[in-house]
Design a protein around this motif. Sequence first.
Motif, PDB file in Angstrom:
ATOM      1  N   GLY A   1      33.294  46.173  86.417  1.00 21.54           N
ATOM      2  CA  GLY A   1      32.397  46.117  87.862  1.00 21.54           C
ATOM      3  C   GLY A   1      31.877  45.199  87.488  1.00 21.54           C
ATOM      4  N   ILE A   2      31.293  44.793  85.966  1.00 23.42           N
ATOM      5  CA  ILE A   2      29.928  44.290  85.626  1.00 23.42           C
ATOM      6  C   ILE A   2      30.437  42.630  85.654  1.00 23.42           C
ATOM      7  CG2 ILE A   2      30.087  43.966  83.604  1.00 23.42           C
ATOM      8  CD1 ILE A   2      26.877  44.268  86.122  1.00 23.42           C
ATOM      9  N   LEU A   3      31.612  42.548  85.350  1.00 21.46           N
ATOM     10  CA  LEU A   3      32.318  40.829  84.939  1.00 21.46           C
ATOM     11  C   LEU A   3      32.402  40.378  86.944  1.00 21.46           C
ATOM     12  CD1 LEU A   3      34.497  41.030  82.039  1.00 21.46           C
ATOM     13  CD2 LEU A   3      32.239  40.578  82.721  1.00 21.46           C
ATOM     14  N   GLU A   4      33.246  41.523  88.189  1.00 26.48           N
ATOM     15  CA  GLU A   4      33.156  41.336  88.998  1.00 26.48           C
ATOM     16  C   GLU A   4      32.146  40.637  89.528  1.00 26.48           C
ATOM     17  OE1 GLU A   4      35.331  43.211  93.256  1.00 26.48           O
ATOM     18  OE2 GLU A   4      35.446  44.346  90.892  1.00 26.48           O
ATOM     19  N   LEU A   5      31.039  41.604  88.988  1.00 28.27           N
ATOM     20  CA  LEU A   5      29.881  40.964  89.368  1.00 28.27           C
ATOM     21  C   LEU A   5      29.151  39.700  88.881  1.00 28.27           C
ATOM     22  CD1 LEU A   5      27.239  42.290  91.504  1.00 28.27           C
ATOM     23  CD2 LEU A   5      26.434  43.151  89.530  1.00 28.27           C
ATOM     24  N   LEU A   6      29.280  39.434  87.673  1.00 25.57           N
ATOM     25  CA  LEU A   6      28.609  37.996  87.176  1.00 25.57           C
ATOM     26  C   LEU A   6      29.598  37.292  88.128  1.00 25.57           C
ATOM     27  CD1 LEU A   6      27.522  36.309  85.287  1.00 25.57           C
ATOM     28  CD2 LEU A   6      29.048  36.872  83.612  1.00 25.57           C
ATOM     29  N   GLU A   7      30.395  37.121  88.082  1.00 23.91           N
ATOM     30  CA  GLU A   7      31.895  35.914  89.035  1.00 23.91           C
ATOM     31  C   GLU A   7      30.482  35.788  90.660  1.00 23.91           C
ATOM     32  OE1 GLU A   7      36.184  35.722  89.024  1.00 23.91           O
ATOM     33  OE2 GLU A   7      35.766  37.700  88.234  1.00 23.91           O
ATOM     34  N   LYS A   8      30.508  36.602  91.087  1.00 26.88           N
ATOM     35  CA  LYS A   8      30.083  36.752  92.516  1.00 26.88           C
ATOM     36  C   LYS A   8      28.391  36.349  92.250  1.00 26.88           C
ATOM     37  CE  LYS A   8      32.143  41.036  94.544  1.00 26.88           C
ATOM     38  NZ  LYS A   8      32.962  39.278  96.103  1.00 26.88           N
TER      39      LYS A   8
ATOM     40  N   GLY B   1      21.742  38.687  72.373  1.00 28.66           N
ATOM     41  CA  GLY B   1      22.152  37.733  73.065  1.00 28.66           C
ATOM     42  C   GLY B   1      21.743  37.175  74.028  1.00 28.66           C
ATOM     43  N   VAL B   2      20.851  36.584  74.373  1.00 30.70           N
ATOM     44  CA  VAL B   2      20.592  35.370  75.727  1.00 30.70           C
ATOM     45  C   VAL B   2      21.454  33.857  75.691  1.00 30.70           C
ATOM     46  CG1 VAL B   2      18.863  35.197  76.879  1.00 30.70           C
ATOM     47  CG2 VAL B   2      18.502  37.019  75.524  1.00 30.70           C
ATOM     48  N   ALA B   3      22.338  33.982  77.104  1.00 32.97           N
ATOM     49  CA  ALA B   3      22.124  32.518  77.505  1.00 32.97           C
ATOM     50  C   ALA B   3      21.828  32.585  78.414  1.00 32.97           C
ATOM     51  CB  ALA B   3      24.001  32.671  77.241  1.00 32.97           C
ATOM     52  N   ALA B   4      21.567  31.502  79.452  1.00 31.02           N
ATOM     53  CA  ALA B   4      21.796  30.674  80.553  1.00 31.02           C
ATOM     54  C   ALA B   4      21.911  29.558  80.859  1.00 31.02           C
ATOM     55  CB  ALA B   4      20.092  30.959  80.742  1.00 31.02           C
ATOM     56  N   GLY B   5      22.318  28.894  82.180  1.00 36.94           N
ATOM     57  CA  GLY B   5      22.932  27.541  82.563  1.00 36.94           C
ATOM     58  C   GLY B   5      22.691  28.080  84.075  1.00 36.94           C
ATOM     59  N   ILE B   6      23.056  26.804  84.313  1.00 36.43           N
ATOM     60  CA  ILE B   6      23.387  26.444  86.619  1.00 36.43           C
ATOM     61  C   ILE B   6      24.555  25.748  86.398  1.00 36.43           C
ATOM     62  CG2 ILE B   6      22.968  25.000  87.541  1.00 36.43           C
ATOM     63  CD1 ILE B   6      19.666  24.154  86.405  1.00 36.43           C
TER      64      ILE B   6
ATOM     65  N   GLY C   1      33.043  28.701  84.916  1.00 36.02           N
ATOM     66  CA  GLY C   1      32.097  28.756  83.026  1.00 36.02           C
ATOM     67  C   GLY C   1      31.326  29.929  83.126  1.00 36.02           C
ATOM     68  N   TRP C   2      31.409  30.742  83.762  1.00 31.39           N
ATOM     69  CA  TRP C   2      30.737  32.227  83.391  1.00 31.39           C
ATOM     70  C   TRP C   2      30.892  32.571  82.121  1.00 31.39           C
ATOM     71  CZ3 TRP C   2      33.579  36.049  82.743  1.00 31.39           C
ATOM     72  CH2 TRP C   2      34.908  37.101  83.668  1.00 31.39           C
TER      73      TRP C   2
ATOM     74  N   GLY D   1      20.816  31.223  73.076  1.00 32.43           N
ATOM     75  CA  GLY D   1      22.049  30.170  72.916  1.00 32.43           C
ATOM     76  C   GLY D   1      21.775  29.622  73.239  1.00 32.43           C
ATOM     77  N   PRO D   2      22.513  27.921  73.380  1.00 40.23           N
ATOM     78  CA  PRO D   2      22.057  26.725  73.699  1.00 40.23           C
ATOM     79  C   PRO D   2      23.229  26.654  74.873  1.00 40.23           C
ATOM     80  CG  PRO D   2      23.978  27.086  71.515  1.00 40.23           C
ATOM     81  CD  PRO D   2      23.242  28.737  72.124  1.00 40.23           C
ATOM     82  N   ARG D   3      22.775  24.724  75.728  1.00 45.20           N
ATOM     83  CA  ARG D   3      23.450  25.198  76.965  1.00 45.20           C
ATOM     84  C   ARG D   3      25.157  25.292  76.472  1.00 45.20           C
ATOM     85  NH1 ARG D   3      26.860  21.434  78.575  1.00 45.20           N
ATOM     86  NH2 ARG D   3      26.816  19.809  77.338  1.00 45.20           N
ATOM     87  N   ALA D   4      25.888  26.518  77.621  1.00 44.26           N
ATOM     88  CA  ALA D   4      27.225  26.650  77.733  1.00 44.26           C
ATOM     89  C   ALA D   4      28.191  25.913  78.596  1.00 44.26           C
ATOM     90  CB  ALA D   4      26.880  27.953  77.921  1.00 44.26           C
ATOM     91  N   VAL D   5      29.614  25.609  77.647  1.00 47.23           N
ATOM     92  CA  VAL D   5      30.508  24.183  78.857  1.00 47.23           C
ATOM     93  C   VAL D   5      30.011  24.713  80.079  1.00 47.23           C
ATOM     94  CG1 VAL D   5      32.118  23.400  79.183  1.00 47.23           C
ATOM     95  CG2 VAL D   5      31.286  23.390  76.621  1.00 47.23           C
ATOM     96  N   GLY D   6      30.432  23.798  81.360  1.00 46.61           N
ATOM     97  CA  GLY D   6      30.302  24.056  82.648  1.00 46.61           C
ATOM     98  C   GLY D   6      29.294  25.029  83.345  1.00 46.61           C
ATOM     99  N   ALA D   7      27.934  24.930  82.046  1.00 46.91           N
ATOM    100  CA  ALA D   7      26.903  25.349  83.272  1.00 46.91           C
ATOM    101  C   ALA D   7      25.903  24.305  82.298  1.00 46.91           C
ATOM    102  CB  ALA D   7      26.149  26.525  82.330  1.00 46.91           C
ATOM    103  N   ALA D   8      25.051  23.937  83.033  1.00 42.66           N
ATOM    104  CA  ALA D   8      23.781  22.632  82.547  1.00 42.66           C
ATOM    105  C   ALA D   8      22.871  23.781  82.261  1.00 42.66           C
ATOM    106  CB  ALA D   8      23.684  21.625  84.460  1.00 42.66           C
ATOM    107  N   ALA D   9      21.680  22.674  80.984  1.00 36.48           N
ATOM    108  CA  ALA D   9      21.029  23.791  80.768  1.00 36.48           C
ATOM    109  C   ALA D   9      19.557  23.972  81.902  1.00 36.48           C
ATOM    110  CB  ALA D   9      20.124  22.546  79.799  1.00 36.48           C
TER     111      ALA D   9
END
Length: 352
Positions: free
Chosen positions: A195-202, A307-312, A318-319, A344-352
């Motif tokens: 459920g939470i991964l489906e929500l993350l994709e949306k 553990g935290v990560a963020a990106g656009i 990219g999720w 965390g640092p910038r993730a591939v597929g997600a701009a900082a």
Amino acid sequence: MIEAPPFPREDERVATLKSLGLLDTPLQERFEKITRMVRSAMRVPIAHFNLLDVDRQHLKSAQGVGGVDLPMEGSFCMHAIHEPSMLVVSDARKDPRFHDNPYVTGQFLDIRFYAGCPVRAPNGLPIGTLCAIDTKPRKMSPPCLAALRDLADMIETELRISSLSKAQEDLMAQLNAAERLARIDPLTRLWNRGGILELLEKEWSASRRHQKQVTLALVDIDCFKSINDVHGHAVGDAVIIETAKTLLASTRNEDAVGRIGGEEFLVILTQCTSDGLRDTAERMRLAVLEHAFYAGDARLPVTISCGVAAGIPQSDDGWMELMRTADESLYRAKASGRNCTEIGPRAVGAAA
């Protein structure tokens, strides 16, 4: 035992309840907060916000009692929805309506005192109750009963507004009851991994369209195996449940919390700014650190690592990279001694 008569507009009442989309959905802090206030203000061991379906009482929020559904047979709450304000039973064993009720004799619960206020949908029909329950007789003061009515009014206000993120609203609207249940973790009543991964994709897809930041926090209970080994799995389950509720209480209504593994949780932080990443994660960590966990009379020192990560979002998938970045951050938090937060640092597929 005297059963409550059918509500005069029962079919319409049940249809109204189902239209609200509250049945078989994850816990929401906006209702958890109110039932906690009922238990504290009225000093009762049990409080719940109860939805009255066709053949079950669904506990949307409950303090002091386990389970999700209660049998409709002997329901006090079905009596309560006929009342204009509330139903109060000071000693159920001395009340001819309830003295041999299965909720009084111990077959379901052991109710002696009951106070229940009807909770009405925006169209005025009662869809459930807000209840205060004790296992011993009580004489409740008028100010306490007035407080219960005020809190029921707060739930009615919540029913008139939506506090979920757009992604959660859309997912709820798309799923039928069985599909919703399949996405809820039965132990914590949070979103499960699927459920939470489906929500993350949306959330990711919507954020990519609008070029908004997506923020994730992976949370793990420290040294959880030792809790199970020393105190047993029942205590371990209780720690997981209390941690879930504590995380829910330390996030906003529009955020989403899911259990993705035995003692691991994923939190989607909606519209969390880069400057607020550490503060938000630390608020969750400190809330668990300060929460009172017990094994019998002994308090347990429970902590979490974050553990935290963020990106656009810049790509459709990219999720998954953002999840890996959050997982790497969680690993660093564990390696740093636990009970801490790593960003965390910038993730591939997600701009900082």
